[in-house]
Design an enzyme around this catalytic site. Structure first.
Site, mmCIF file in Angstrom:
data_model
loop_
_atom_site.group_PDB
_atom_site.id
_atom_site.type_symbol
_atom_site.label_atom_id
_atom_site.label_comp_id
_atom_site.label_asym_id
_atom_site.label_seq_id
_atom_site.Cartn_x
_atom_site.Cartn_y
_atom_site.Cartn_z
ATOM 1 N N TYR A 1 -4.924 8.144 6.490
ATOM 2 C CA TYR A 1 -5.749 8.035 7.703
ATOM 3 C C TYR A 1 -6.147 9.406 8.239
ATOM 4 O O TYR A 1 -7.024 9.503 9.093
ATOM 5 C CB TYR A 1 -4.995 7.292 8.814
ATOM 6 C CG TYR A 1 -4.576 5.877 8.502
ATOM 7 C CD1 TYR A 1 -5.028 5.204 7.374
ATOM 8 C CD2 TYR A 1 -3.699 5.209 9.352
ATOM 9 C CE1 TYR A 1 -4.617 3.903 7.104
ATOM 10 C CE2 TYR A 1 -3.297 3.912 9.092
ATOM 11 C CZ TYR A 1 -3.746 3.266 7.964
ATOM 12 O OH TYR A 1 -3.334 1.989 7.706
ATOM 13 N N HIS B 1 1.749 2.562 0.083
ATOM 14 C CA HIS B 1 0.525 2.007 0.678
ATOM 15 C C HIS B 1 -0.068 0.836 -0.112
ATOM 16 O O HIS B 1 -0.557 -0.133 0.481
ATOM 17 C CB HIS B 1 -0.507 3.118 0.855
ATOM 18 C CG HIS B 1 -1.396 2.904 2.028
ATOM 19 N ND1 HIS B 1 -1.841 3.922 2.833
ATOM 20 C CD2 HIS B 1 -1.925 1.783 2.561
ATOM 21 C CE1 HIS B 1 -2.596 3.438 3.793
ATOM 22 N NE2 HIS B 1 -2.667 2.136 3.636
#
Length: 282
Positions: A50, A111
């Site tokens: 991010y 992830h």
């Protein structure tokens, strides 16, 4: 607002409602994390990919310095990106993420599942990251049931959660059962279906009877299942609305009506490695 709901996993008390930071630019991430903690959120979610971990850490420090919260009352999650799944790369990123945040995360996730390197290497490195103090707990994100089971079988430590897309338009029965069997939990990303729930007639009608919005009904539906939800927004009033879900409860009929909204084409974000496939629910 009443006390928020929590779930206990492997001795960890985790707030069922968190604040997500996916797609938040650093300035917005810092501002909204501080605001979320002021509002009452005690669970913050970010990820290396991010590119806002440092800003999230700044937002947490802003809230602490303002007297809104203490660090020990916050559950903080970040994630290892797939390009760092080799042993050395994972440990390097785990340390980098902790340093960027300025805090040891409570939870470090993989992830997405990746076919190479082998799970044994990646899960071994994830456990080592925990042993080295780069995180307090470990877990997964976007793992189908088969890979969830395989990963836990390879892990010395409990995999605390599996963070996946989940909202009223997506059926997740098998993965929820897998999490329960493994002593883990499910965390829902995109819990509001990227805003689609706002105009849903069924959710709006249920909300009207409770004096709540369709989004509030959706978040309540998730936490009543024992699912952790991490909505995200750049608007303070939306964050306040999402947090205001602890003073009502959905009936069994309400829950069934929301479950009935699931459809085969309900998945919104699918970046799963072609070596794997989602659970068959239909």
């Amino acid at each position: 607002m009443t006390d928020q709901a929590t779930i206990t996993v492997d001795g960890n008390i985790i707030p069922l409602l968190g604040f997500g930071t996916w797609q938040l630019e650093p300035a917005d991430a810092r501002r909204m994390v501080a605001e979320a903690l002021r509002i009452g959120y005690r669970h913050i979610d970010t990820a290396w990919i991010y590119k806002n971990e440092a800003a999230v850490g700044d937002g947490i420090r802003d809230a602490i310095e303002a007297g809104h919260v203490a660090r020990e009352d916050i559950w903080l999650t970040t994630k290892i990106w797939v390009e760092h799944f080799d042993h050395a790369g994972l440990l390097k990123q785990a340390e980098e993420s902790a340093n960027s945040l300025g805090f040891t995360p409570d939870l470090l996730l993989l992830h997405w599942p990746k076919a190479t390197p082998p799970f044994a290497e990646t899960i071994g490195a994830l456990n080592e990251a925990k042993e080295k103090g780069f995180t307090r707990n470990i877990g997964l994100s976007n793992f189908p049931s088969a890979q969830f089971r395989e990963a836990q079988g390879l892990s010395k430590a409990r995999l605390i959660t599996n963070q996946v897309e989940y909202h009223p338009y997506l059926k997740l029965t098998k993965l929820l059962e897998t999490a329960r069997e493994l002593g883990s939990s499910i965390t829902a990303w995109s819990p509001l279906a990227q805003g689609q729930v706002a105009d849903d007639p069924t959710l709006k009608e249920i909300g009207e009877r409770h004096g709540k919005s369709a989004a509030q009904v959706t978040l309540r539906w998730l936490i009543q299942q024992g699912v952790i939800a991490i909505p995200r927004t750049t608007k303070v009033h939306r964050a306040e609305e999402s947090f205001d879900i602890f003073d009502f409860a959905l009936t069994d009929e309400d829950m069934d009506r929301v479950h009935a909204l699931a459809r085969p084409d309900g998945r919104l974000g699918d970046w799963l490695d072609k070596a794997f496939e989602w659970d068959h629910e239909w």
